[in-house]
Design an enzyme around this catalytic site. Structure first.
Site: not given
Ligand code: FE2
Length: 246
Positions: A113, A152, A162, A165, A167
Site C-alpha cells: 500500500y 500481502y 491476506r 483484495h 477495498h
Molecule cells: Fe487490505
C-alpha cells in the site's frame, strides 16, 4: 508473534461449528484485533439528525470520469496486470442504486500500500497510488480500470498473508446503506487460511465477496475483466468488512 497458521486454521475450523452467519462475526478470535475492537454493547437506535437524512450527497460534477482509472494518475504506467472491475449496485429488492459514490483502495501489484503504516519489504510503485472512485450510472453500474493487487503479509500471526483484495466503500442513498467491504479474486489459495475472509461464517455469503472472471468484460490487448455485484440492504446484503484500514 508465536501463533502459527496451524493454530489459526484450527480456530477457523472450530468457528465453523456454530451457526453460519451472513455478516462477519464482530468477535472472531482467529482475527486477533477483532477481539479488542468490536463493540461490547448492543447498538442503540437514535433518530437521525436532519443533515443525515440528505447527506452525504454527491453531484455528478464532483467526481471526474478519470478518477475511475487508477492506471492514469501518474506520468507512467503502473506495473502489473491491468484489470477492469465492474458490477451492479442494487438494494435488497434488486432495484438499481443509481448515481451513488463507489470508492476503492488497494495494494499495488507487489502487495504494498502507498501508506505510511505499510512498511513491509515490497516495492512501492511511483505510478500507482491505489485509490479511485466513481458514481454508479442510471442502472446502478460501476466500472474501474486498475491493476491486479498482490497478496500481502500482515501481523495477525506468524506467516499471515491476506488474499488479494480490493477495498470498497459505498454510501448508498442513506446512512443505513453505508457499506465498507472487500472484493476478492476467484481461486485464491489463501482463502481457507485468512481469518478476515473466514470471519463471514456462511459459505454462500463468503462466495458473494468473490468476483467472477468475465470474458465479455475483458478488453482485447488491454485488460482482464472481473464482475462483482453489490447488494446494499436486505438478507442478500454483501457482507461487511471488519479490517482495520491500512
Ligand atoms: Fe487490505
Amino acid at each position: 508473534m508465536t501463533t502459527s497458521q496451524a493454530d489459526i486454521s484450527r480456530e477457523i475450523r472450530a468457528g465453523r461449528d456454530g451457526e453460519h452467519e451472513h455478516q462477519p462475526r464482530l468477535d472472531y478470535p482467529a482475527y486477533r484485533s477483532s477481539i479488542l475492537r468490536h463493540p461490547a454493547k448492543a447498538p442503540q437506535p437514535v433518530d437521525p439528525e436532519g443533515v443525515e437524512l440528505w447527506a452525504p450527497s454527491f453531484g455528478r460534477s464532483d467526481v471526474g470520469d478519470a478518477e475511475a482509472d487508477l492506471t492514469i494518475q501518474h506520468p507512467g504506467e503502473p506495473l502489473g496486470s491491468r484489470i477492469t472491475v465492474s458490477g451492479r449496485v442494487a438494494d435488497g429488492d434488486g432495484r438499481a442504486v443509481a448515481h451513488q459514490l463507489v470508492e476503492i483502495w488497494q495494494a499495488n501489484a507487489a502487495g504494498r500500500y502507498a501508506h505510511l503504516r505499510d512498511q513491509h519489504p515490497a516495492p512501492l510503485d511511483p505510478n500507482f497510488t491505489g485509490q479511485g472512485r466513481c458514481l454508479t450510472d442510471a442502472d446502478g453500474w460501476y466500472k474501474f480500470t486498475t491493476i491486479q493487487p498482490g497478496p500481502y503479509p500482515w501481523r495477525n500471526h506468524r506467516n499471515a498473508w491476506r488474499p488479494a483484495h480490493i477495498h470498497f466503500s459505498l454510501f448508498g442513498t442513506d446512512f443505513t446503506q453505508r457499506l465498507v467491504t472487500q472484493m476478492y479474486f476467484p481461486g485464491d489459495p489463501l482463502f481457507p487460511l485468512d481469518p478476515i475472509f473466514q470471519s463471514v461464517t456462511d459459505p454462500k455469503a463468503r462466495e458473494s465477496l468473490i468476483a467472477t472472471y468475465e470474458h465479455d468484460l475483458t478488453s482485447p490487448e488491454f485488460s482482464l475483466g472481473y464482475r462483482w455485484d453489490i447488494v446494499l440492504t436486505g438478507s442478500h446484503r454483501t457482507p461487511l468488512d471488519t479490517e482495520e484500514p491500512a
